[in-house]
Design an enzyme around this catalytic site. Sequence first.
Site, short mmCIF file in Angstrom:
data_model
loop_
_atom_site.label_atom_id
_atom_site.label_comp_id
_atom_site.label_asym_id
_atom_site.label_seq_id
_atom_site.Cartn_x
_atom_site.Cartn_y
_atom_site.Cartn_z
N GLY A 34 1.01 -1.25 0.05
CA GLY A 34 0.23 -0.11 0.04
C GLY A 34 0.76 1.32 0.00
O GLY A 34 0.43 2.47 0.58
N SER A 35 1.95 1.22 -0.55
CA SER A 35 2.74 2.42 -0.60
C SER A 35 2.16 3.53 -1.77
O SER A 35 2.27 4.80 -1.08
CB SER A 35 4.29 2.12 -0.91
OG SER A 35 4.28 1.86 -2.37
N ASN A 36 1.50 3.13 -2.52
CA ASN A 36 0.78 3.96 -3.38
C ASN A 36 -0.56 4.56 -2.77
O ASN A 36 -0.68 5.89 -2.63
CB ASN A 36 0.42 3.67 -4.76
CG ASN A 36 1.68 3.70 -5.68
OD1 ASN A 36 1.97 4.76 -6.13
ND2 ASN A 36 2.07 2.31 -6.04
N GLU B 143 6.18 6.50 -9.01
CA GLU B 143 4.51 6.26 -8.84
C GLU B 143 4.12 7.17 -7.76
O GLU B 143 3.00 7.61 -7.77
CB GLU B 143 4.57 4.76 -8.48
CG GLU B 143 4.88 3.86 -9.84
CD GLU B 143 4.53 2.33 -9.04
OE1 GLU B 143 3.53 2.19 -8.60
OE2 GLU B 143 5.39 1.50 -9.39
N ILE C 286 -8.23 -9.50 -10.94
CA ILE C 286 -8.80 -9.32 -11.95
C ILE C 286 -10.31 -9.06 -11.77
O ILE C 286 -10.96 -9.87 -11.21
CB ILE C 286 -8.60 -10.40 -13.08
CG1 ILE C 286 -7.02 -10.78 -13.28
CG2 ILE C 286 -9.49 -10.34 -14.30
CD1 ILE C 286 -6.64 -11.57 -14.33
N HIS D 188 0.16 1.34 -12.74
CA HIS D 188 1.04 0.32 -13.14
C HIS D 188 2.51 0.60 -13.69
O HIS D 188 2.93 1.64 -14.02
CB HIS D 188 0.44 -0.16 -14.61
CG HIS D 188 1.02 -1.62 -15.39
ND1 HIS D 188 0.88 -2.72 -14.76
CD2 HIS D 188 1.91 -1.60 -16.25
CE1 HIS D 188 1.62 -3.59 -15.30
NE2 HIS D 188 2.36 -3.03 -16.15
N ARG E 265 -15.92 -14.73 -9.18
CA ARG E 265 -15.55 -13.37 -9.48
C ARG E 265 -16.71 -12.54 -9.27
O ARG E 265 -16.55 -11.44 -8.66
CB ARG E 265 -14.98 -13.25 -10.74
CG ARG E 265 -13.67 -13.67 -10.66
CD ARG E 265 -12.81 -13.23 -11.94
NE ARG E 265 -11.59 -14.30 -12.21
CZ ARG E 265 -10.50 -13.93 -11.44
NH1 ARG E 265 -10.50 -12.93 -10.63
NH2 ARG E 265 -9.51 -14.65 -11.63
N ASP F 36 -9.77 -5.05 -20.08
CA ASP F 36 -8.31 -5.85 -20.21
C ASP F 36 -7.38 -5.21 -19.32
O ASP F 36 -7.48 -4.18 -19.19
CB ASP F 36 -8.17 -5.39 -21.79
CG ASP F 36 -8.84 -5.90 -23.11
OD1 ASP F 36 -9.54 -7.03 -22.73
OD2 ASP F 36 -8.85 -5.61 -24.10
N VAL F 37 -6.75 -6.18 -18.74
CA VAL F 37 -5.87 -5.77 -17.64
C VAL F 37 -4.85 -4.80 -18.17
O VAL F 37 -4.20 -5.14 -19.18
CB VAL F 37 -5.29 -7.04 -17.26
CG1 VAL F 37 -4.20 -6.73 -15.94
CG2 VAL F 37 -6.19 -8.11 -16.62
N ASP F 38 -4.42 -3.98 -17.10
CA ASP F 38 -3.69 -2.89 -17.69
C ASP F 38 -3.57 -2.28 -19.05
O ASP F 38 -2.68 -1.66 -19.70
CB ASP F 38 -1.91 -3.47 -17.40
CG ASP F 38 -1.84 -4.10 -16.26
OD1 ASP F 38 -2.29 -3.55 -15.17
OD2 ASP F 38 -0.98 -5.16 -16.14
N ASN G 150 -6.02 3.31 -12.16
CA ASN G 150 -5.03 2.38 -11.73
C ASN G 150 -3.40 2.79 -12.05
O ASN G 150 -3.28 3.60 -13.09
CB ASN G 150 -5.22 1.21 -12.48
CG ASN G 150 -4.37 -0.09 -12.09
OD1 ASN G 150 -4.09 -0.39 -10.81
ND2 ASN G 150 -3.54 -0.77 -12.99
N SER H 171 2.66 4.31 -15.28
CA SER H 171 1.61 5.03 -16.10
C SER H 171 0.30 4.83 -15.03
O SER H 171 0.05 3.93 -14.31
CB SER H 171 1.15 4.01 -17.13
OG SER H 171 2.46 3.90 -17.91
C1 GRF Z 1 2.93 -0.53 -7.53
O1 GRF Z 1 4.27 -1.21 -8.14
C2 GRF Z 1 1.59 -0.56 -8.55
O2 GRF Z 1 2.31 0.00 -9.48
C3 GRF Z 1 1.33 -2.11 -9.08
O3 GRF Z 1 1.60 -2.82 -7.77
C4 GRF Z 1 2.61 -2.16 -7.01
C5 GRF Z 1 1.81 -1.94 -5.38
O4 GRF Z 1 2.93 -1.21 -4.62
N1 GRF Z 1 0.09 -1.94 -9.52
P1 GRF Z 1 2.19 -0.55 -3.36
O5 GRF Z 1 1.16 -1.57 -2.82
O6 GRF Z 1 1.42 0.57 -3.88
O7 GRF Z 1 3.23 -0.27 -2.48
#
Ligand code: GRF
Length: 214
Positions: free
Chosen positions: A15-17, A177, A95, A112, A68, A146-148, A110, A139
């Site tokens: 969860g760093s983002n 990021e 997914i 990526h 799902r 479609d994924v990503d 999202n 990005s």
């Molecule tokens: C990140 O690299 C993000 O781009 C990808 O998964 C990773 C998640 O890292 N989708 P965090 O959990 O946000 O630290």
Amino acid sequence: MGARRKTGILISGRGSNMQALVKAARDPAYPAEITVVISNRPSAPGLAFAQGEGIATEVVDHKQFGSREAFDDALHAALERHGVELVACAGFMRIMTEGFVRRWRDRMINIHPSLLPAYKGLHTHERALADKVTRHGCSVHFVRSDVDDGPLIAQASVPVLKADTPDTLGARVLDAEHKIYPRALALVAADALRVDGEKVVAVRPGLRLPIAIP
Ligand code: GRF
């Protein structure tokens, strides 16, 4: 300033983002407020950080659902319970069904770790190194089934150095990021852009898209 957009963040792990988004949203002038952090894994380390910030958390454990569709329905219900208007996926490793993606179309983003459309999927840093590319990055895009894949909002590129390992390159990308995701969410939340014909176009005068760092 208009009302801040109620945003839910979906995580599966570290969860760093998510932390970067939460920190940006501490500023009352930031156009999104984080109303809930939801994990599909009960043990996701990111949940503790959100709780420490006084943010509501929920676990919707995919292992408790037989399909799902059932999982996505529960996820949708949790987002609705918290009045969520925008969804930010931050390392959410599930997914999604087409139905769920449709319900949140152009309201779910999202991040990526690659310069899309290059390196969709997993192990992006390993693959970039194997290809000997000189630039790599991350990005932010609107989610499609479609994924990503999906209209691009922002990209940040970093150099690939000769001595890089997947870890050192990954750390450089992760740093990027954490800078770009709060900027991208802010633009979406402020209605500074919109999707037109599967391209992101500016609503705010002078904004060039997708935004690029550096
Ligand atoms: C990140 O690299 C993000 O781009 C990808 O998964 C990773 C998640 O890292 N989708 P965090 O959990 O946000 O630290």
